[in-house]
Design a protein around this motif. Structure first.
Motif, short mmCIF file in Angstrom:
data_model
loop_
_atom_site.label_atom_id
_atom_site.label_comp_id
_atom_site.label_asym_id
_atom_site.label_seq_id
_atom_site.Cartn_x
_atom_site.Cartn_y
_atom_site.Cartn_z
N ILE A 53 11.72 -1.34 -1.53
CA ILE A 53 12.09 -0.25 -2.45
C ILE A 53 10.82 0.28 -3.13
N GLY A 54 9.97 -0.65 -3.55
CA GLY A 54 8.70 -0.27 -4.20
C GLY A 54 7.83 0.57 -3.27
N ALA A 55 7.75 0.16 -2.00
CA ALA A 55 6.94 0.91 -1.01
C ALA A 55 7.46 2.34 -0.86
N ALA A 56 8.78 2.50 -0.83
CA ALA A 56 9.38 3.84 -0.70
C ALA A 56 9.07 4.69 -1.94
N LEU A 57 9.14 4.06 -3.13
CA LEU A 57 8.90 4.79 -4.38
C LEU A 57 7.47 5.31 -4.50
N ILE A 58 6.50 4.56 -3.93
CA ILE A 58 5.10 5.03 -4.02
C ILE A 58 4.70 5.81 -2.76
N GLY A 59 5.70 6.14 -1.91
CA GLY A 59 5.45 6.99 -0.76
C GLY A 59 4.96 6.30 0.49
N GLU A 60 4.98 4.95 0.50
CA GLU A 60 4.54 4.20 1.70
C GLU A 60 5.74 3.95 2.62
N LEU B 62 -0.17 -8.45 -11.21
CA LEU B 62 -1.15 -7.72 -10.41
C LEU B 62 -0.85 -6.22 -10.39
N ALA B 63 0.43 -5.86 -10.41
CA ALA B 63 0.81 -4.45 -10.37
C ALA B 63 0.63 -3.75 -11.72
N VAL B 64 0.80 -4.49 -12.82
CA VAL B 64 0.86 -3.88 -14.15
C VAL B 64 -0.43 -4.04 -14.98
N LEU B 65 -1.03 -5.24 -14.97
CA LEU B 65 -2.16 -5.51 -15.87
C LEU B 65 -3.42 -4.68 -15.60
N ILE C 258 0.19 -1.17 -7.76
CA ILE C 258 1.60 -1.45 -7.41
C ILE C 258 1.69 -1.85 -5.93
N TYR C 259 0.92 -1.13 -5.12
CA TYR C 259 0.88 -1.44 -3.68
C TYR C 259 0.41 -2.88 -3.44
#
Length: 705
Positions: free
Chosen positions: A152-159, A325-328, A341-342
């Motif tokens: 879902i994360g990959a789809a949201l960032i366009g990957e 790793l995605a946020v900090l 995020i990736y």
């Protein structure tokens, strides 16, 4: 009040994660007190009340079919490429390829390419998302949760492309896991198919073909040449060679005649047999073997318990690391949100514990199933691992290192006016009235040499307790027994005394025959060492077993002679059962673990005190199957080195599997630092680890005897 226990066989159980999910779902049924799943045997035990409809609803997410364990069900063998999940995986792969083709023709972020990747994700990941989203709602963090968040994360960032590749590779990884467990479970399936489902029974002079479930104890079963025996029983008529390889692992057929025991699943070769059934279908030796193997495959080995505990904390830890790793970096150091995020998603994917979770069970299931087909019954992963660590083995003497039946090794004449045939004839005439084991040795020798003992008739037989016997044979009173018996009324010649001492020093028993005035001759009787015993002891020493010790209640001279011939490390003689127990405890303290090899009936305290109790001849004795940790079904000592080699290889493969699973993940995580870890590379690393673990475990099927 104790909860009702029901056992069901499962069809369609695909992976360890699905097994755990199914067990949780069953436990949530209101009328269920507890549930225990056996992934290796594909069975579930339910404590409480639950209908098959309720259970199948609990397993609907994985398409699990539930069948009562006693109900006969033919499992449909669907080819790998015809399974629904594998078809959807193939379609998903097709849309991935079409998506990348569209990128080249219509542009990288074209509506066509995104649409094709989205179709690939939906088709290949439908079951995954269904389970993953449900887990997220319930705050359950397992590999499907990780994968769902990552895609879902990959789809949201366009990957979209990488998300589609991840879905396909994860589905492929699960398909390979299912395939490997099916291969490993094949050992049990082949055992289940051994015994026929029907048999010919004779009743009131007529023959009927009936289901084995309807056969009663004492029914007479007719087995024709070339047919498999359907039930355990005793031969009442006929004789034939029976191939028992399926039960005992013996390669050479065994001759059977009236009075001999036969087992369900064995093959009658050239003769016709009539067999009186002695056990119901659920109590046959093969049924017990199947049950014990299934229970053994469900028992968690120490290494598996470690992996299960590790995985429990590992998955949430991976999710926390990925989130940090995605946020900090974007929050603290103005990093690019999309990039970090990736990277966080890549950590989620590479952290998927598929290979780690399957690392132990696939090895244990394969090893125990393979051993059962070779005539070695190992009753749990813990015993498999303990056997792999052995440095000391203790043996019972009689019936283990020796054949357990005394034999006449030679006869010697003292008076020259009698020949060997007459000497043996007189002895056999007396001993046919005795029940002593040494008497049966004399009778067997007379039969072997075809002596017609009817020429010598014994009357007025009298047993002399602890010393021998006497009887009137053809008008003369003869004595047969120990040298101590003859010393009461004769002075033994010096050369005879020396000969007796010499033979006794070799561990042999001497029986004299004569009158109260003169000696006629002597018989030398010994419990013969098994032909394979010496080679087995040598093989064990080559395998690195530091101590081989014989424990026996026999006298010191006999024990020492056998110990020297076999080149054992140590011999303990004149032992009572409690002395054997004390010795086992001492050896265990010295070496950390010890195996005791016996017949499974005698020496029960020593077998129980040993780290691993190994019983000889499990096929013939229910006690051996019940009491021992490992049973050598054929009463064949040569299976012992094979069992140790298999156990050691299993231990080695489990360690290799865990190292592969964690090592590849560590390597992939290191690639995050320079930003080289892509989503598809992360799932490829996970799939690679799973594939290596599976192939490595299936190597256990190649262990030679």
């Amino acid at each position: 009040m104790e909860a009702k226990k029901q056992v069901y066989r499962l069809q369609g159980l695909s992976c360890t994660n699905c097994a755990a999910q199914f067990e949780r779902n069953v436990k949530e049924i209101e009328t269920v007190v507890d549930a225990q799943i056996n992934f290796g045997a594909s069975k579930i035990t339910v404590f409480g009340e639950a209908t098959i409809e309720q259970l199948e609803k609990a397993g609907a997410f994985d398409g699990i079919k539930v069948i009562p364990v006693k109900q006969r069900a033919e499992e449909q063998q669907i080819p790998f490429w015809k399974k629904r999940t594998n078809i959807t995986t193939a379609i998903s792969a097709l849309f991935v390829l079409l998506g990348y083709s569209a990128q080249f023709t219509a542009g990288e972020n074209s509506v066509l390419s995104i649409g094709l990747f989205a179709l690939s994700i939906m088709i290949g990941g439908y079951e995954l998302f269904k389970a993953g989203i449900l887990n997220l709602i319930r705050l359950r963090f397992d590999m499907k949760t990780l994968m769902t968040v990552a895609i879902i994360g990959a789809a949201l960032i366009g990957e979209w492309g990488e998300g589609a590749v991840v879905v396909f590779l994860f589905a492929l990884s699960e398909a390979l896991e299912r395939y490997s467990m099916d291969k490993a479970r094949q050992s049990i399936r082949s055992l289940m198919d051994i015994a026929p489902k029907k048999a010919i029974i004779r009743k009131a002079g007529k023959e009927y073909e009936v289901d084995v479930e309807d056969i009663q104890i004492d029914d007479i079963m007719i087995i024709k040449p070339g047919q498999k025996i359907a039930m355990d029983g005793i031969v009442v008529k006929g004789q034939s060679s029976v191939n028992q390889a399926a039960i005992t692992g013996e390669s050479i057929p065994v001759h059977k005649q009236a009075g001999d025991e036969v087992f369900a699943g064995t093959l009658n070769e050239e003769g016709s047999l009539e067999v009186r059934v002695t056990k119901r279908v659920e109590d046959t030796t093969i049924a017990k073997i199947i049950h014990l193997v299934e229970e053994a495959q469900g028992e968690r080995a120490p290494s598996q318990q470690f992996v299960d505990r590790f995985a429990k904390y590992y998955t949430p830890a991976i999710m926390l690391i990925a989130l940090c790793l995605a946020v900090l970096p974007p929050l603290l150091w103005n990093g690019d949100w999309s990039e970090w995020i990736y990277r966080g998603l890549a950590v989620l994917v590479v952290g998927c514990p598929c290979a780690l979770v399957i690392s132990t069970p696939v090895a244990i299931v394969t090893a125990i199933g393979h051993a059962a087909r070779k005539g070695v019954l190992i009753k749990g992963g813990i015993h498999l691992e303990e056997t792999g660590r052995l440095k000391a083995i203790a043996f019972d003497k009689t019936g283990t290192l020796t054949k357990g039946t005394p034999e006449v090794t030679n006869m010697e004449l003292i008076q020259k006016d009698i020949d060997e045939v007459e000497l043996l004839g007189i002895a056999a005439a007396i001993e046919r009235h005795s029940q002593h084991p040494l008497a049966s040795a004399i009778l067997r020798e007379a039969e072997r040499k075809a002596v017609d003992i009817e020429k010598w008739q014994a009357v007025d037989f009298c047993s002399i307790t602890g010393k021998g016997a006497k009887a009137n044979v053809n008008g003369n009173v003869y004595y047969i027994g120990s040298p101590a018996l003859f010393a009461e009324f004769l002075t033994l010649p010096v050369h005879v005394q020396e000969r007796i001492s010499c033979l006794q020093a070799e561990g042999k028993t001497v029986m004299l025959l004569g009158t109260n005035k003169e000696l006629l001759g002597l018989f030398v009787v010994a419990d013969q060492i098994r032909e394979s015993a010496k080679a087995v002891i040598q093989a064990l020493h080559k395998l690195g077993i530091h101590k081989t010790i014989m424990l026996t209640g026999d006298n010191d001279k006999t024990a020492t002679a056998i110990g020297n011939e076999l080149k054992l490390s140590e011999v303990k003689a004149d032992l009572l059962p409690q002395d054997k127990l004390t010795t086992i405890k001492k050896v265990r303290e010295e070496f950390g673990s010890v195996a005791m090899v016996g017949d499974g009936v005698n020496d029960a305290p020593a077998l129980a005190a040993a780290t691993v109790g190994i019983a000889m001849g499990g096929a013939g004795t229910d006690a051996a199957l019940e009491t021992a940790d490992i049973a050598l079904m054929a009463d064949d000592l040569t299976k012992l080195p094979y069992t140790i080699r298999l156990s050691r290889k299993t231990l080695r493969i489990i360690k290799e599997n865990i190292a592969f699973a964690l090592g590849l993940k560590m390597l992939a995580l290191i690639l995050i630092v320079p930003g080289w870890l892509t989503l598809w590379l992360a799932i490829f690393a996970d799939m690679g680890a799973t594939l290596i673990v599976i192939i490595n475990s299936l190597r256990l099927m190649k262990v030679k005897e």
